[in-house]
Scaffold this motif. Structure first.
Motif, PDB file in Angstrom:
ATOM      1  N   GLU A 177       0.805  -1.230   0.000  1.00 32.87           N
ATOM      2  CA  GLU A 177       0.000   0.000   0.000  1.00 32.87           C
ATOM      3  C   GLU A 177       0.840   1.285   0.000  1.00 32.87           C
ATOM      4  O   GLU A 177       0.349   2.378   0.283  1.00 32.87           O
ATOM      5  CB  GLU A 177      -1.008   0.021   1.155  1.00 32.87           C
ATOM      6  N   GLY A 178       2.131   1.105  -0.302  1.00 31.45           N
ATOM      7  CA  GLY A 178       3.012   2.273  -0.430  1.00 31.45           C
ATOM      8  C   GLY A 178       2.639   3.080  -1.662  1.00 31.45           C
ATOM      9  O   GLY A 178       1.985   2.586  -2.586  1.00 31.45           O
ATOM     10  N   LYS A 179       3.093   4.349  -1.683  1.00 33.95           N
ATOM     11  CA  LYS A 179       2.662   5.251  -2.756  1.00 33.95           C
ATOM     12  C   LYS A 179       3.847   5.843  -3.521  1.00 33.95           C
ATOM     13  O   LYS A 179       4.840   6.250  -2.913  1.00 33.95           O
ATOM     14  CB  LYS A 179       1.837   6.390  -2.158  1.00 33.95           C
ATOM     15  N   LEU A 180       3.673   5.888  -4.833  1.00 39.42           N
ATOM     16  CA  LEU A 180       4.626   6.579  -5.709  1.00 39.42           C
ATOM     17  C   LEU A 180       3.947   7.854  -6.181  1.00 39.42           C
ATOM     18  O   LEU A 180       2.830   7.806  -6.702  1.00 39.42           O
ATOM     19  CB  LEU A 180       4.956   5.692  -6.924  1.00 39.42           C
ATOM     20  N   ILE A 181       4.603   8.993  -5.967  1.00 41.85           N
ATOM     21  CA  ILE A 181       4.020  10.263  -6.431  1.00 41.85           C
ATOM     22  C   ILE A 181       5.094  11.020  -7.210  1.00 41.85           C
ATOM     23  O   ILE A 181       6.231  11.146  -6.748  1.00 41.85           O
ATOM     24  CB  ILE A 181       3.457  11.091  -5.245  1.00 41.85           C
ATOM     25  N   PHE A 182       4.736  11.458  -8.424  1.00 36.88           N
ATOM     26  CA  PHE A 182       5.747  12.146  -9.229  1.00 36.88           C
ATOM     27  C   PHE A 182       5.115  13.138 -10.193  1.00 36.88           C
ATOM     28  O   PHE A 182       3.945  13.035 -10.542  1.00 36.88           O
ATOM     29  CB  PHE A 182       6.649  11.153  -9.972  1.00 36.88           C
TER      30      PHE A 182
END
Ligand SMILES: C[S@@+](CC[C@H](N)C(=O)[O-])C[C@H]1O[C@@H](n2cnc3c(N)ncnc32)[C@H](O)[C@@H]1O
Length: 289
Positions: free
Chosen positions: A243-248
């Motif tokens: 449930e980790g998040k990648l934001i870019f």
């Protein structure tokens, strides 16, 4: 013959006219920012001191600043300052000048409802604005920031010390996830990045301020502008907790291509785009299973 004494107002008017003649965008604003920087006064203070004399030694320095601006050196490289998330950052030609749209990344992370202690990785930290703004707001978070440019890491060093975050941001040098591989625990709740995403073919369409002064390693990402984003999207799931998040951040015409890259990776359970002030999809938030 007595040397002419210049006063703030007439110097601003002269400089504005000179900048106009040389097609400098925002001539009056630039004149005020440069003179304010030189005299250590805010723009408001300049207005309150229009009749203040400007002495010869300041005029000599001001003349040099004007020459550099005419040569299209960006204002932020002349003042060595840029505001980001209401914080003041040191910048110079070793790093990209932080852009207002990048604040959407920080605001989105700060608004997310997460547990108190999060582990966050920033890839391509540049001047360190994202990592530092997060560290200032989230004292209990563990933050690791990387960059492929050692020059950039020297600038982050200044900024993390200035904002009292040196002990809370770990800096690592290397290509994307390379420096993370050696860590004892290489998994994060958040991976954040404002990667380079300009197409090499767009070079001649950029303003001289960007094209001739900002570091190319911070701007360009191959023929399609996706060479770094492609690897980021493919590799990030290996370094995220469940449930980790990648934001870019992405370029304003890249949403469809980036959507296709995300769809190729079954590890992402969902994703959404966040719009900038102009209504364009500019930030991607993707969550792994
Ligand atoms: C667009 S700048 C963003 C800088 C800063 N985070 C900001 O938002 O203002 C991209 C940064 O990524 C770094 N970079 C480029 N390619 C990289 C790579 N393969 N691995 C790590 N960092 C990279 C550049 O040196 C640059 O500092």
């Amino acid at each position: 013959m007595a040397t002419k004494i210049w006063h703030v107002l007439e110097l601003l008017e002269w400089t504005t006219g000179y900048f106009e003649k040389h097609n400098i965008p925002n001539p009056r604003l630039d004149a005020e920012v440069l003179l304010g920087h030189l005299l250590k006064k805010s723009r408001l203070q300049l207005y309150l001191h229009f009749d203040m004399p400007v002495f010869q030694e300041d005029l000599t320095v001001f003349r040099e600043l004007i020459k550099k601006r005419i040569a299209r050196t960006p204002i932020s490289y002349l003042t060595n300052h840029k505001e980001f998330m209401s914080l003041d950052f040191y910048v110079d030609e070793r790093v990209l000048i932080p852009r207002p749209e990048t604040e959407f990344i920080v605001e989105t992370i700060l608004k997310a409802k997460e547990g108190p202690s999060q582990r966050l990785l920033e890839i391509g930290t540049g001047s360190g604005v994202i990592a530092t703004a997060l560290a200032v707001n989230k004292a209990e978070w563990e933050i690791i920031a990387t960059d492929i440019s050692n020059d950039a890491l020297a600038v982050v060093e200044k900024n993390r010390v200035a904002h009292d975050c040196a002990g809370r941001i770990t800096l690592l040098h290397g290509d994307l996830f390379e420096p993370i591989k050696a860590l004892e625990s290489p998994r994060f709740n958040w991976i954040v990045s404002n990667p380079p995403y300009v197409m090499t073919s767009e070079r001649d369409t950029l303003s001289p301020e960007i094209r001739d002064y900002e570091p190319h390693i911070a701007l360009f990402a191959g023929e399609d502008g996706l060479s770094v984003i492609r690897r980021l999207v493919a590799e990030a799931p290996n370094y995220l907790h469940p449930e980790g998040k990648l934001i870019f951040e992405i370029g304003d015409k890249q949403a469809e291509s980036v959507k296709a890259l995300l769809e190729e990776q079954p590890a992402y359970q969902n994703y959404r785009f966040i719009k900038d002030y102009a209504g364009k999809d500019r930030v991607v938030l993707a969550t792994v299973e």
